[in-house]
Design a protein around this motif. Structure first.
Motif, short mmCIF file in Angstrom:
data_model
loop_
_atom_site.label_atom_id
_atom_site.label_comp_id
_atom_site.label_asym_id
_atom_site.label_seq_id
_atom_site.Cartn_x
_atom_site.Cartn_y
_atom_site.Cartn_z
N ILE A 145 0.85 -1.19 0.00
CA ILE A 145 0.00 0.00 0.00
C ILE A 145 0.89 1.24 0.00
CG2 ILE A 145 -1.86 -1.17 1.23
CD1 ILE A 145 -1.30 0.49 3.64
N ASP A 146 0.25 2.36 -0.25
CA ASP A 146 0.96 3.63 -0.29
C ASP A 146 1.43 3.95 1.14
OD1 ASP A 146 1.83 6.10 -1.07
OD2 ASP A 146 -0.17 7.03 -1.12
N VAL A 147 2.73 4.18 1.30
CA VAL A 147 3.26 4.56 2.62
C VAL A 147 4.05 5.85 2.44
CG1 VAL A 147 4.54 3.85 4.66
CG2 VAL A 147 3.48 2.10 3.21
N ARG A 148 3.71 6.84 3.24
CA ARG A 148 4.34 8.16 3.09
C ARG A 148 5.03 8.58 4.38
NH1 ARG A 148 -0.72 11.16 0.02
NH2 ARG A 148 -0.86 9.59 -1.61
N PRO A 149 5.97 9.52 4.30
CA PRO A 149 6.63 10.00 5.52
C PRO A 149 5.62 10.68 6.45
CG PRO A 149 7.78 10.78 3.55
CD PRO A 149 6.50 10.15 3.09
N LEU A 150 5.83 10.50 7.71
CA LEU A 150 4.95 11.09 8.72
C LEU A 150 4.86 12.61 8.56
CD1 LEU A 150 3.31 10.37 11.23
CD2 LEU A 150 5.42 10.55 12.57
#
Ligand code: GLY
Ligand code: MN
Length: 469
Positions: A145-150
């Protein structure tokens, strides 16, 4: 969003910062995940969106939680919210799933690797301190899945605009900034879904019980050594807890090793007593695996290898109670049926021993409950990511619900006579017996995952124990 945790920055002379930042090779940041984790989490998200009321109304924000600081840069062991784990398969602190009916996006910390000021300057996230840290790109590859920086969470939530429906653990500051309110209805839906384990989850439970059985074997194998010590209970606990750290992630709950009169205390986790011949040893222990699913098994054995007459009499009642409970752990019965079946046998057994001041019927009536003095707890609970899984479910979703294939629960009748209980004759005081198994409800009955740990009958348990002393 910036990191919620404010770790004191470590300052050094600028010369040192240059020295520590350079000349590092690559690290493998691939996360350790049990095969099938990504697919299971995706299926859970889909089941949730299909079941929850108004899935397109607003945005679900599901948080893993923050570590709790013990002192300075030493934290208590972190354990992610079980709701977050069920939705994502990811056990990392300070991470969030933002879920809508058309998108799933995870937010997590970036690795603080060489060249990042936090590489050395942040003892919580700097890779120099904590080892390789999986970042968004590696999580995305592993979980699909799409994982982005916090750091992008705030902007993305602002763009989405809410309303925000909170699940799991949401830090107060984030909840205030975006008016994220805990969604009790959505949580109830998630808990109901979590009660029914899929095939992958049942495999995780099977693995947890197998590891726990191995830990029991190793623990009982240390009884001879424990008997030589003042704090033999602690030695046995240490043996099991080492097995938990070795074969799984940790224990699924605080290990209970209760010898002599300690077994009557249901939450005896102090484990600082001696283990001596003539005592019973009640061992309530479970290993949580990498998948974070846990077992919860109890056995009670005679330390010398031989029961006294009073211990044997109590044990026989608990075994009969366990068998009565097992008989109704099947679809077509309510969850609470095994509780009442087990309690009936306990009350009858207490009456046979002359320990009930009233008739069995009177004791079992709502106005009686005399038998409950010797078993103040229920005789089971759902089991899964938590030892008391889905424990916030309302009565109608839990005790009053029908048993369904895929449910996993414990069955754990017991009898407990405190050392200072003047309502029973002296020979019974200090005896505590519990037998606890982990069951999966199947289409036509149940599978007892922990049945192979040791036999039920008193003669058989004596032989089993003697072979290991
Ligand atoms: N065995 C721990 C518990 O059920 O509370
Ligand atoms: Mn239990």
């Amino acid at each position: 969003m910036e990191a919620q945790r404010r770790i004191p920055k470590i300052r050094e002379a600028s010369g040192f910062n240059a020295v520590i930042s350079e000349n590092w090779g690559p690290l493998d940041r691939t996360p350790t995940l049990v095969p099938g984790t990504a697919e299971a989490a995706q299926a859970h998200r889909e089941r949730f969106l299909a079941a929850v009321d108004r899935p397109g109304d607003g945005v679900f924000v599901i948080g893993s939680g923050l570590p709790s600081v013990r002192n300075d840069d030493n934290d208590h062991a972190f354990r992610a919210s079980s709701t977050f784990l069920w939705f994502t398969g990811m056990g990392i602190d300070e991470s969030f799933l933002v879920l809508t009916d058309t998108s799933s996006t995870l937010y997590t910390q970036r690795p603080a690797g060489p060249g990042d000021p936090d590489f050395f300057g942040n003892a919580a996230y700097g890779e120099l301190w904590v080892g390789a840290m999986t970042g968004p790109a590696d999580w995305s590859a592993a979980l699909g899945i799409d994982v982005r920086p916090l750091s992008e969470l705030d902007d993305d939530l602002t763009t989405l605009g809410g309303p925000f429906r909170g699940l799991g653990r949401i830090p107060d500051a984030l909840a205030h900034r975006f008016d994220i309110r805990a969604d009790a209805d959505a949580r109830r839906v998630a808990d109901r879904l979590r009660q029914i384990k899929d095939a992958w989850e049942i495999d995780q439970m099977r693995a947890a019980v197998s590891a726990t059985v191995l830990g029991f074997e190793q623990t009982v194998g240390q009884i001879a050594t424990a008997k030589t010590m003042d704090r033999g209970e602690r030695w046995l606990q240490g043996t099991f807890d080492r097995a938990a750290r070795t074969y799984g992630v940790d224990v699924g709950y605080a290990t209970i090793v209760a010898a002599a009169g300690h077994a009557a205390h249901l939450h005896w986790t102090r484990n600082d007593g001696a283990v001596r011949d003539g005592d019973l040893a009640l061992l309530d222990m479970g290993i949580e695996m990498e998948s974070r699913y846990t077992a919860d098994v109890t056995r009670t054995i005679p330390v010398s290898g031989t029961f006294t007459d009073a211990q044997r009499a109590v044990y026989d009642i608990v075994v009969a109670s366990q068998r009565a409970g097992l008989a109704v752990c099947t679809p077509g019965h309510r969850y609470s049926d095994f509780h009442f079946a087990s309690m009936q046998v306990l009350a009858e057994g207490l009456d046979d021993l002359g320990l009930l001041p009233v008739s069995v019927d009177e004791a079992l009536s709502a106005d009686g409950q005399h038998h409950r003095r010797y078993i103040v707890c229920g005789v089971g609970h759902h089991l899964g990511l938590d030892v008391h899984d889905c424990s916030h479910s309302p009565y109608e979703d839990y005790q009053d619900a029908m048993l369904e294939p895929g449910m996993v629960h414990t069955l754990e009748p017991g009898l407990y006579f405190h050392v200072n209980d003047l309502s029973v004759p002296p020979e019974f005081r200090g005896i505590g017996v519990r037998i606890e198994d982990d069951l999966v409800i199947t289409a036509d009955g149940h599978e007892n995952l922990s049945a192979d740990l040791m036999p039920f009958g008193t003669d058989e348990i004596e032989a089993w124990t003697q072979a290991r002393l």
